[in-house]
Design an enzyme around this catalytic site. Structure first.
Site, PDB file in Angstrom:
ATOM      1  N   LYS B  95       0.862  -1.182   0.000  1.00 50.83           N
ATOM      2  CA  LYS B  95       0.000   0.000   0.000  1.00 50.83           C
ATOM      3  C   LYS B  95       0.900   1.234   0.000  1.00 50.83           C
ATOM      4  O   LYS B  95       1.778   1.366   0.854  1.00 50.83           O
ATOM      5  CB  LYS B  95      -0.885  -0.016   1.249  1.00 50.83           C
ATOM      6  CG  LYS B  95      -1.824   1.164   1.316  1.00 50.83           C
ATOM      7  CD  LYS B  95      -2.668   1.126   2.572  1.00 50.83           C
ATOM      8  CE  LYS B  95      -3.176   2.523   2.877  1.00 50.83           C
ATOM      9  NZ  LYS B  95      -3.701   2.631   4.233  1.00 50.83           N
ATOM     10  N   GLY B 156      -8.900   8.824  10.739  1.00 43.63           N
ATOM     11  CA  GLY B 156      -9.213   8.899  12.160  1.00 43.63           C
ATOM     12  C   GLY B 156     -10.422   9.755  12.495  1.00 43.63           C
ATOM     13  O   GLY B 156     -10.808   9.863  13.651  1.00 43.63           O
ATOM     14  N   ALA B 182      -9.759   4.857   5.121  1.00 44.88           N
ATOM     15  CA  ALA B 182      -9.738   6.006   6.046  1.00 44.88           C
ATOM     16  C   ALA B 182     -11.071   6.746   6.118  1.00 44.88           C
ATOM     17  O   ALA B 182     -11.712   6.994   5.102  1.00 44.88           O
ATOM     18  CB  ALA B 182      -8.651   6.997   5.695  1.00 44.88           C
ATOM     19  N   GLY B 183     -11.458   7.075   7.331  1.00 45.61           N
ATOM     20  CA  GLY B 183     -12.617   7.931   7.567  1.00 45.61           C
ATOM     21  C   GLY B 183     -13.900   7.206   7.917  1.00 45.61           C
ATOM     22  O   GLY B 183     -14.846   7.815   8.422  1.00 45.61           O
ATOM     23  N   ASN B 204     -10.036   1.035  11.161  1.00 43.12           N
ATOM     24  CA  ASN B 204      -9.134   0.864  12.293  1.00 43.12           C
ATOM     25  C   ASN B 204      -9.678   1.631  13.508  1.00 43.12           C
ATOM     26  O   ASN B 204     -10.150   1.058  14.483  1.00 43.12           O
ATOM     27  CB  ASN B 204      -7.724   1.345  11.905  1.00 43.12           C
ATOM     28  CG  ASN B 204      -6.688   1.093  12.991  1.00 43.12           C
ATOM     29  OD1 ASN B 204      -5.602   1.634  12.952  1.00 43.12           O
ATOM     30  ND2 ASN B 204      -6.977   0.280  13.977  1.00 43.12           N
ATOM     31  N   THR B 205      -9.669   2.965  13.367  1.00 44.56           N
ATOM     32  CA  THR B 205     -10.063   3.812  14.499  1.00 44.56           C
ATOM     33  C   THR B 205     -11.471   3.491  14.991  1.00 44.56           C
ATOM     34  O   THR B 205     -11.710   3.422  16.197  1.00 44.56           O
ATOM     35  CB  THR B 205     -10.006   5.298  14.086  1.00 44.56           C
ATOM     36  OG1 THR B 205      -8.758   5.534  13.446  1.00 44.56           O
ATOM     37  CG2 THR B 205     -10.137   6.207  15.290  1.00 44.56           C
TER      38      THR B 205
END
Lengths: 381, 253
Positions: B95, B156, B182-183, B204-205
């Site tokens: 990535k 995040g 992301a997001g 993830n977050t």
């Protein structure tokens, strides 16, 4: 006595308006004007303004320490998760030509002075590397005549043999000098301004190069211009009005990051500590609660910034604030000279409160479900 | 139903990719056990070997590690990190993250295109993290990207599909897996992305921050599967009501 605002001949001047901006904001800052409503507004903001930061640093915010800690811990998780970076400081020398009344290394203080030679640097680093640490922060006293640029550059080159991340916390340098350190493997520069109140600064820095306030203030910018990857900031809380100094520290970092978006920013929250020959030195009004308030305000204002918690603080405090907002801690610390590999031959700068070994810190992190990060960098050169 | 996620020559049964930056043992365990994640991203700069325990000790061997070039500020640095990753035995799937803004951690599309070119020429299978921009996605595809990984919102932020319209354009125009990276902050947002037709979702977050990590990991897994099946089933249009029987059956000619 040397004018504390006047550069010495060898000091490089750069064009920058950051000092003016910071001084303007702190001059204007009357913390008593902020109310609970202002604090609540700041706590409810998703993107903090400078006014919000001022509210979070005010006395009114002390009543909201729980809310502040909660939001800070959420923000920390959001940006850094459960990771905690580890490093250790290595004191190369405690010779000093500056007269700073709060420091154990100050010129004229009767302490055992020492400076590591190349062989000793190797020995110290070998011993530190054995613990598993991959990041080192090298320190010296103030004064280039005792530890010149070539000496520190050599220490960086040696450090590169043992560590992945190399930082220095030394006297401020010119851009070309920082370049030499960078070429020898150094990527991070830490400078503590101690206090951002110029008048107070001049009263406690009585002599030596450190007396020159603006040269010190612009050091991070010169370091970034020289290619350094990251810079760190701090005020020594307790020297002057800690709220104003905390505000100035955050804004110094903020304005610099606006100008240099690639810069990796970090902050520390040191308080005064007793020093040799002067046990009276102590933070007058910076309680642990207030220290945590500052740390949380930094976290919310600069959510992306690293925050280091010093081994000056007690174990119980350190172990909790790494969950609430700090992202980095020292481990296996010795603030004397030559203590890692053998007998200490130079005295300490100040008293530390957390003497745990790297192994003990790793165990603590594991028990807290936190992940030790030994290095967040990789050499690509 | 045989519905595998295909990235280059690789195939996966799961469409949930776990990010590991916000490390949590519980998160990794739950993502694998509860959400069947088969791919876990890993910042190479965090993957050290030696006596000190690190994240690699917690990831089972049957999980595909997707190393990233996090820390790279330009294409050359990304190439160097990718090569180090390959030397460490992480294979050629990588990535690309090229970021030179330490405040918002937004990807530098321009340098990422260059990194794609360099890495593809060097034998890698690059998966670039990027802003959803059609021109950039085309350039990345032409440079050899095996999938395109647009961010849905700042990393995040848990804000969800802020870039929805632009991700839709990529879905319409780019014949490569589009993976939302992301997001994403909730299972419903992950589901919505999957319903649009994206090939996989990375999170993830959102899970690391949950009160009950295991339950959230499971919720994400179900949402991603539901979204995928919704997409495959073909969503009814929400724009206007339609008669369920033909209205023009009376016409003759």
């Amino acid at each position: 006595m040397q004018d504390f605002m006047q550069y010495l001949p060898h000091m490089q001047e750069i064009k920058s308006d950051i000092l003016d901006k910071v001084l303007f904001e702190i001059q204007d800052y009357d913390e008593a004007k902020f109310s609970s409503k202002d604090v609540e507004k700041a706590l409810n903001s998703t993107h903090l303004s400078i006014e919000n930061l001022k509210a979070l640093l005010s006395s009114a915010a002390e009543e909201f320490i729980e809310e502040l800690a909660f939001k800070s811990s959420k923000t920390k998780i959001k940006y850094f998760g459960n990771s905690i970076s580890l490093f250790t400081p290595l004191y190369l020398s405690n010779y000093c030509n500056s007269k700073c009344v709060y420091c154990g290394f100050q010129k004229g203080n009767k302490i055992a002075r020492a400076k590591l030679n190349e062989y000793e640097i190797h020995q110290e680093m070998k011993a530190i590397a054995k613990t598993g640490l991959q990041e080192i922060l090298m320190l010296t006293g103030e004064g280039r005549e005792f530890a010149n640029v070539e000496y520190i550059a050599k220490a960086c080159a040696i450090a590169k043999e043992y560590f992945k991340v190399i930082g220095v916390e030394i006297y401020p340098m010119n851009e070309d000098e920082y370049k030499i350190l960078h070429e020898n493997g150094c990527d991070y520069v830490t400078i503590f301004q101690e206090t951002y109140n110029p008048l107070k600064y001049s009263k406690i820095h009585l002599g030596g190069e450190k007396r020159i306030f603006p040269y010190r203030f612009n050091a991070q910018e010169r370091a970034l211009k020289a290619g350094m990857r990251g810079v760190a900031f701090a005020a020594l809380l307790g020297i002057d009005d800690f709220r104003k100094d905390a505000l100035a520290t955050a804004l110094h970092a903020y304005f610099l990051q606006q100008k240099y978006p690639h810069a990796e920013i970090s902050l520390s929250v040191p308080r005064l500590r007793p020093i040799i020959n002067n046990a009276k030195i102590h933070p007058k009004d910076v309680s642990e609660k207030r220290l945590l308030q500052v740390l949380c305000a930094y976290r919310l204002f600069l959510p992306f910034a690293g925050i280091t918690i010093s081994s000056r603080e007690r174990i119980g405090f350190r172990d909790e604030v790494i969950k609430l907002g700090a992202t980095k801690m020292s481990a296996g610390v010795s603030v004397g000279i030559g203590e890692h590999s053998g007998e200490k031959k130079g005295d300490d700068q100040f008293e530390i409160s957390d003497e745990r070994s790297v192994e003990e810190i790793l165990t603590m992190l594991k028990n807290a479900n936190l992940q030790a990060v030994m290095s967040d960098s990789i050499y690509v050169g | 139903m045989d519905d595998k996620l295909k990235i280059g020559k690789y195939e996966f049964n799961s469409r949930f990719i776990l990010g590991s930056g916000k490390f949590s043992l519980e998160l990794i365990k739950s993502a694998i056990e509860e959400a069947d994640a088969q791919i876990i991203t890993l910042a190479l700069r965090r993957a050290y070997t030696g006596e000190v325990e690190n994240i690699l000790d917690y990831i089972p061997k049957n999980i595909t590690l997707l190393p990233n070039t996090s820390g790279a500020r330009n294409a050359q640095e990304a190439l160097r990190i990718a090569r180090l990753s390959r030397e460490l035995g992480c294979g050629e799937l990588i990535k690309i993250e090229v970021i030179s803004d330490s405040k918002y951690l937004l990807p530098d599309n321009y340098e990422t295109i260059k990194a794609c070119e360099l890495l593809a020429k060097d034998g890698f299978t690059p998966l670039p993290y990027m802003y959803a921009d059609l021109y950039v996605a085309r350039a990345m595809r032409d440079a050899g990207a095996a999938a395109i990984m647009p961010l849905a919102a700042p990393i995040g932020s848990n804000k969800g599909l802020c870039a929805k319209e632009f991700i839709q354009i990529l879905l319409n125009e780019i014949d490569l897996p589009i993976i939302v990276d992301a997001g994403i902050g909730s299972p419903s947002q992950a589901c919505e992305a999957m319903q649009m037709g994206v090939s996989a979702v990375m999170a993830n977050t959102a899970i690391a921050e949950a009160k009950n990590i295991a339950l959230m990991a499971k919720a994400f897994s179900l949402a991603i599967k539901a979204g995928r099946e919704g997409y495959l089933a073909g969503l009814a249009s929400a724009s206007e009501a339609k008669a369920s029987s033909p209205l023009t059956g009376f016409l003759r000619d």
